[in-house]
Design a protein around this motif. Sequence first.
Motif, short mmCIF file in Angstrom:
data_model
loop_
_atom_site.label_atom_id
_atom_site.label_comp_id
_atom_site.label_asym_id
_atom_site.label_seq_id
_atom_site.Cartn_x
_atom_site.Cartn_y
_atom_site.Cartn_z
N ALA A 39 0.99 -1.36 -0.21
CA ALA A 39 0.30 -0.83 -0.40
C ALA A 39 0.77 1.49 0.45
O ALA A 39 1.68 1.29 0.92
CB ALA A 39 -0.49 -0.01 1.17
N GLN A 69 4.23 10.14 2.17
CA GLN A 69 3.79 8.91 1.11
C GLN A 69 4.44 7.28 1.00
O GLN A 69 6.19 7.97 1.06
CB GLN A 69 4.11 9.36 -0.55
CG GLN A 69 2.99 10.01 -1.46
CD GLN A 69 3.23 10.53 -2.74
OE1 GLN A 69 4.33 10.11 -3.35
NE2 GLN A 69 2.39 10.70 -3.78
N GLN A 125 -10.27 1.61 0.97
CA GLN A 125 -10.33 1.11 -0.33
C GLN A 125 -9.96 2.37 -0.25
O GLN A 125 -9.20 3.77 0.23
CB GLN A 125 -12.13 2.00 -0.69
CG GLN A 125 -12.30 0.05 -0.01
CD GLN A 125 -13.43 0.28 0.90
OE1 GLN A 125 -14.06 1.41 1.67
NE2 GLN A 125 -13.82 -0.70 1.60
N LYS A 126 -9.06 2.61 -1.62
CA LYS A 126 -8.61 3.60 -2.45
C LYS A 126 -9.23 4.92 -2.32
O LYS A 126 -10.01 5.21 -2.62
CB LYS A 126 -8.53 2.81 -3.81
CG LYS A 126 -7.39 3.95 -4.33
CD LYS A 126 -6.75 3.54 -5.86
CE LYS A 126 -5.78 4.80 -6.54
NZ LYS A 126 -6.01 4.13 -7.98
N GLY A 127 -8.52 5.94 -1.86
CA GLY A 127 -8.67 7.38 -1.32
C GLY A 127 -9.53 7.78 0.27
O GLY A 127 -9.87 8.98 -0.17
N LEU A 178 -3.28 5.49 -0.37
CA LEU A 178 -3.73 6.48 -1.72
C LEU A 178 -3.74 5.15 -2.45
O LEU A 178 -4.23 5.79 -3.71
CB LEU A 178 -2.45 7.06 -1.92
CG LEU A 178 -1.80 8.07 -0.88
CD1 LEU A 178 -0.11 8.79 -0.74
CD2 LEU A 178 -2.37 9.60 -0.90
N ASP A 179 -3.13 4.28 -2.61
CA ASP A 179 -3.07 3.40 -3.90
C ASP A 179 -2.52 1.93 -3.49
O ASP A 179 -1.64 2.11 -1.88
CB ASP A 179 -2.10 3.66 -4.60
CG ASP A 179 -2.41 2.69 -6.30
OD1 ASP A 179 -3.84 2.26 -6.10
OD2 ASP A 179 -2.19 3.60 -7.27
N ILE A 185 -0.68 -2.04 -4.67
CA ILE A 185 -0.83 -3.14 -5.93
C ILE A 185 -0.53 -4.50 -5.24
O ILE A 185 -0.63 -4.53 -4.26
CB ILE A 185 0.55 -2.12 -6.20
CG1 ILE A 185 2.15 -2.69 -5.87
CG2 ILE A 185 -0.22 -1.27 -7.60
CD1 ILE A 185 3.14 -2.05 -6.51
#
Length: 192
Positions: free
Chosen positions: A87, A106, A126-128, A163-164, A166
């Motif tokens: 994350a 970040q 969740q994202k955001g 933020l995001d 993968i």
Amino acid sequence: MSVTTVPIHPIKKGSLTKIWIGVLLIVGAALLLAYTGTQNVVVNGATNEQFLAANADEDGVETTASGLQYKVIKPGEGPSPVATDTALVKYEGTLRDGTVFDANEQAPMPVGAVVPGFSEALQLMQKGGEYRIWIPSELAYGEASPGEQIPPNSLLIFDVTLLDFISAAQMEELQRQMQAEGAPGNPRLPGQ
């Protein structure tokens, strides 16, 4: 013997109302001071368990089966990360007294490789999404202290934005690409 009479002047119209308003204001101020003092004791003087019990009653605060508490500040969208994902988060970590012990705009984090409470919280997001999380010491560092800034048995409070993220497969592919680009014996020539 004679009695001297003293005339009693009538109370002016509206004076009694002003007195009652003043009494109500004083009582209201006293209640506010008592509440503030009680909250200060709960925040600073109570045990972690007492703090979490009081915090659980606050609006919007959810408690998981493990004891992690969280509040959704801003919901995110889409799927949630899993323990094998990485994350990218923005966070600020504080102690109960408000001392900031860590912050980052970040930070990439392997979801399953952080303290259990932080990992659990990331898997709820969740994202955001923006959450405030309260991690009991047993889901953080417990009796161990990772450094001077975090005393043993500390309850940790984080403001976190996901933020995001993968997947593990995407992370491995990125690592392969980075190794291929910078591998010795495989120089990149200008224009390639």
